[in-house]
Design a protein around this motif. Sequence first.
Motif, mmCIF file in Angstrom:
data_model
loop_
_atom_site.group_PDB
_atom_site.id
_atom_site.type_symbol
_atom_site.label_atom_id
_atom_site.label_comp_id
_atom_site.label_asym_id
_atom_site.label_seq_id
_atom_site.Cartn_x
_atom_site.Cartn_y
_atom_site.Cartn_z
ATOM 1 N N TYR A 35 0.885 -1.135 -0.013
ATOM 2 C CA TYR A 35 -0.005 0.029 0.054
ATOM 3 C C TYR A 35 0.782 1.415 0.095
ATOM 4 N N LYS A 36 0.351 2.213 -0.661
ATOM 5 C CA LYS A 36 0.873 3.698 -0.400
ATOM 6 C C LYS A 36 0.196 4.473 0.290
ATOM 7 N N GLN A 37 0.649 5.318 1.079
ATOM 8 C CA GLN A 37 -0.122 6.279 1.856
ATOM 9 C C GLN A 37 0.543 7.677 1.496
ATOM 10 N N ARG A 38 -0.089 8.571 0.934
ATOM 11 C CA ARG A 38 0.408 10.014 0.625
ATOM 12 C C ARG A 38 0.248 10.713 1.940
ATOM 13 N N PRO A 39 1.003 11.749 2.114
ATOM 14 C CA PRO A 39 1.052 12.458 3.268
ATOM 15 C C PRO A 39 -0.440 13.206 3.445
ATOM 16 N N GLY A 40 -0.871 12.700 4.911
ATOM 17 C CA GLY A 40 -2.514 13.171 5.110
ATOM 18 C C GLY A 40 -3.321 12.452 4.451
ATOM 19 N N GLY A 41 -3.091 11.256 3.847
ATOM 20 C CA GLY A 41 -3.873 10.460 3.155
ATOM 21 C C GLY A 41 -4.252 9.180 3.655
ATOM 22 N N HIS A 42 -4.965 8.117 3.169
ATOM 23 C CA HIS A 42 -5.161 6.950 3.739
ATOM 24 C C HIS A 42 -4.442 5.985 2.710
ATOM 25 N N THR A 77 12.200 2.603 -9.695
ATOM 26 C CA THR A 77 13.052 2.909 -10.801
ATOM 27 C C THR A 77 12.922 4.522 -10.840
ATOM 28 N N ALA A 78 14.037 5.279 -10.871
ATOM 29 C CA ALA A 78 13.903 6.795 -11.250
ATOM 30 C C ALA A 78 12.753 7.526 -10.714
ATOM 31 N N THR A 79 12.898 7.623 -9.195
ATOM 32 C CA THR A 79 11.616 8.282 -8.690
ATOM 33 C C THR A 79 11.467 9.417 -9.274
ATOM 34 N N GLN A 80 10.019 10.008 -9.036
ATOM 35 C CA GLN A 80 9.669 11.209 -9.106
ATOM 36 C C GLN A 80 9.163 11.795 -7.904
ATOM 37 N N THR A 81 8.682 13.070 -7.946
ATOM 38 C CA THR A 81 8.063 13.806 -6.714
ATOM 39 C C THR A 81 6.782 13.087 -6.528
ATOM 40 N N THR A 82 6.243 12.701 -7.472
ATOM 41 C CA THR A 82 4.615 11.961 -7.201
ATOM 42 C C THR A 82 4.913 10.878 -6.157
ATOM 43 N N LYS A 104 9.134 5.829 4.917
ATOM 44 C CA LYS A 104 8.617 7.149 4.440
ATOM 45 C C LYS A 104 9.775 7.570 3.118
ATOM 46 N N LEU A 105 8.921 7.817 2.022
ATOM 47 C CA LEU A 105 10.165 8.078 1.208
ATOM 48 C C LEU A 105 9.849 9.815 0.682
ATOM 49 N N ASN A 106 10.977 10.150 0.742
ATOM 50 C CA ASN A 106 10.925 11.818 0.309
ATOM 51 C C ASN A 106 11.710 12.150 -0.851
ATOM 52 N N VAL A 107 11.359 12.576 -1.878
ATOM 53 C CA VAL A 107 12.087 12.651 -3.220
ATOM 54 C C VAL A 107 12.349 14.097 -3.348
ATOM 55 N N LYS A 108 13.521 14.546 -3.471
ATOM 56 C CA LYS A 108 13.768 16.158 -3.627
ATOM 57 C C LYS A 108 14.039 16.098 -5.190
#
Lengths: 109, 114
Positions: A35-42, A77-82, A104-108
């Motif tokens: 599962y993926k949980q965006r910040p503030g999401g479910h 592969t090749a992370t994006q800000t999304t 927790k993944l943060n992409v700059k």
Amino acid sequence: GQQVMQIPQYQHVQEGEDFTTYCNSSTTLSNIQWYKQRPGGHPVFLIQLVKSGEVKKQKRLTFQFGEAKKNSSLHITATQTTDVGTYFCAGRGFNKFYFGSGTKLNVKP
Amino acid sequence: EPEVTQTPSHQVTQMGQEVILRCVPISNHLYFYWYRQILGQKVEFLVSFYNNEISEKSEIFDDQFSVERPDGSNFTLKIRSTKLEDSAMYFCASSDRFAGEKLFFGSGTQLSVL
């Protein structure tokens, strides 16, 4: 009891770099979900793996289930800000799914 | 895509008060769950529900907690006497098949116990 551990807890990457999170269970799993949980999401379902050694791909995401069905990984592969968010694996127990601690993944950019 | 809806989105209550969190699962789903997430931590299983009874519950789900499906659409979580440590985001989820089907989560109710 059943436990699912994930590493790393946090990952900071530059946009375009790859990312991997690992999930390890203390017991053999019948299947595993991600599962993926965006910040503030479910949590939002990404995929389910059932077979030993199974590998599934979704565009830039590759999911793998270990041969012993006790571990799994998610590789981007090749992370994006999304891709920013927390990625959880979830192992299936008898009447529930129990979630890992998450990465927790943060992409700059 | 069908959605699980939860109300309210935020609930503030005083310690010792009763709260009821409400969920409307996806209409053809038969399996229902409550999970909670303390800020920044993992998603913790509370209870699963099928065929009008609890299938499994965690050690968190003590006598202060109860669930109910009062009609054909709602699924509620009641906390009888809230404690400070009950403050968390509570997620309802449903699935349409027990064995290995994906969980659809609602947007959650943020419970704050003062």
